[in-house]
Design a protein around this motif. Structure first.
Motif, PDB file in Angstrom:
ATOM      1  N   LYS A   5       0.818  -1.203   0.000  1.00 51.07           N
ATOM      2  CA  LYS A   5       0.000   0.000   0.000  1.00 51.07           C
ATOM      3  C   LYS A   5       0.856   1.258   0.000  1.00 51.07           C
ATOM      4  N   LEU A 137      -7.484  -3.478  -5.100  1.00 55.73           N
ATOM      5  CA  LEU A 137      -8.854  -3.341  -4.612  1.00 55.73           C
ATOM      6  C   LEU A 137      -8.886  -3.281  -3.085  1.00 55.73           C
ATOM      7  N   PHE A 140      -7.312   0.363  -2.344  1.00 57.57           N
ATOM      8  CA  PHE A 140      -7.696   1.598  -3.024  1.00 57.57           C
ATOM      9  C   PHE A 140      -9.103   1.573  -3.615  1.00 57.57           C
ATOM     10  N   ALA A 141      -9.947   0.647  -3.158  1.00 60.76           N
ATOM     11  CA  ALA A 141     -11.305   0.563  -3.701  1.00 60.76           C
ATOM     12  C   ALA A 141     -12.090   1.850  -3.513  1.00 60.76           C
ATOM     13  N   ASP A 142     -11.818   2.590  -2.447  1.00 58.95           N
ATOM     14  CA  ASP A 142     -12.560   3.822  -2.157  1.00 58.95           C
ATOM     15  C   ASP A 142     -11.743   5.082  -2.441  1.00 58.95           C
ATOM     16  N   HIS A 143     -10.627   4.920  -3.156  1.00 56.65           N
ATOM     17  CA  HIS A 143      -9.797   6.087  -3.464  1.00 56.65           C
ATOM     18  C   HIS A 143     -10.572   7.019  -4.393  1.00 56.65           C
ATOM     19  N   GLY A 147     -10.384   4.692  -7.465  1.00 56.76           N
ATOM     20  CA  GLY A 147     -11.203   3.624  -6.880  1.00 56.76           C
ATOM     21  C   GLY A 147     -12.170   2.996  -7.855  1.00 56.76           C
ATOM     22  N   ARG A 148     -12.901   3.817  -8.597  1.00 53.70           N
ATOM     23  CA  ARG A 148     -13.908   3.280  -9.515  1.00 53.70           C
ATOM     24  C   ARG A 148     -13.259   2.449 -10.620  1.00 53.70           C
ATOM     25  N   ARG A 151     -12.115  -0.937  -9.200  1.00 51.93           N
ATOM     26  CA  ARG A 151     -13.228  -1.860  -8.986  1.00 51.93           C
ATOM     27  C   ARG A 151     -13.678  -2.495 -10.292  1.00 51.93           C
TER      28      ARG A 151
END
Length: 262
Positions: A5, A137, A140-143, A147-148, A151
């Motif tokens: 990370k 994921l 960084f899924a919500d970065h 993020g998008r 995913r």
């Protein structure tokens, strides 16, 4: 602390390292799109039912290339030339893995054995891609910036891997099992070497951009060699097993559109 990370966050935070990362990724995905498009065009008559799925596979790869280019564009960056020692797809071809580009550029239809080779190669490389995207994921899924995209690409890679399992098992049931096992093993052993070499090259280029110390560069290189030692001893086996996926017909239907990242 040295972690996946923190390493990727450092690459993400610097425009030049992020540009190199996205350029390498976009180039590889676009190359995969071209290869799948050519394979779909050359599928032999006895395997024509696979053509739409191979086309879908290629469309997904093209979409991923556009996504990485859009991520650069969002930050006002343009692609850079991909260093030859980081070109994963071309290095695999030079090691004789997959279908040679000379064959794909011709108009001669492929054979069923060629299709089996393509699927075995894809099963190995999609395992790697799926694992890499699962790692991104997790972190960084919500970065807000990537993020998008992470995913969507991760979901696609999971479908690609499921498709390879299902189709290889179908071919194995019709007598191609020994060829599939031989090809998977050869692909896996070659892939782990290429992945090690590409990883070392990418980290060397990133280290030059980010000004890493010799100690940090050496620690990263040692970690890469440790992963290779494990994969050479036993880890490669995860790339050659076949299991009917829960998600059947994973590449049936049209590809979904790329997400807006700008």
């Amino acid at each position: 602390m040295l972690s996946a990370k923190s390493l990727f966050q450092e690459i993400l935070d610097n425009d030049e390292s992020f540009r190199l990362f996205c350029s390498i990724a976009a180039s590889g995905e676009s190359q995969g799109g071209w290869e799948n498009a050519r394979i779909a065009a050359l599928v032999p008559p006895s395997a024509r039912e696979l053509a739409p799925k191979i086309t879908r596979h290629g469309a997904d790869e093209d979409k991923h290339g556009r996504i990485f280019n859009a991520l650069m564009n969002k930050r006002g960056l343009t692609p850079v030339e991909v260093p030859a020692d980081t070109d994963y797809t071309m290095l695999l071809e030079r090691h004789g893995i997959g279908l040679a580009h000379d064959k794909l550029k011709s108009r001669q239809p492929l054979t069923v054995r060629d299709i089996v080779t393509y699927l075995a190669h894809s099963r190995v490389t999609e395992q790697r891609a799926s694992e890499q995207m699962e790692l991104l994921l997790r972190h960084f899924a919500d970065h807000p910036d990537i993020g998008r995209a992470v995913r969507m690409i991760s979901e696609d890679e999971g479908r690609h891997l499921a498709y390879c399992h299902e189709e290889l098992l179908r071919f194995a049931s019709t007598g191609h099992g020994p060829a599939i096992r031989r090809t998977l093993r050869a692909c896996a052993l070659a892939e782990i070497r290429v992945y090690r070499d590409v990883s070392l090259a990418v980290m060397a280029h990133m280290g030059g951009i980010l000004g890493w110390s010799r100690a940090r560069a050496a620690a990263l290189a040692a970690a890469i060699h440790t992963v290779y030692a494990y994969e050479r001893a036993a880890g490669w086996r995860r790339m050659v097993s076949l299991k009917m996926p829960e998600h059947r017909d994973a590449l049936g239907g049209p590809a979904p559109p790329a997400p807006e990242v700008a």
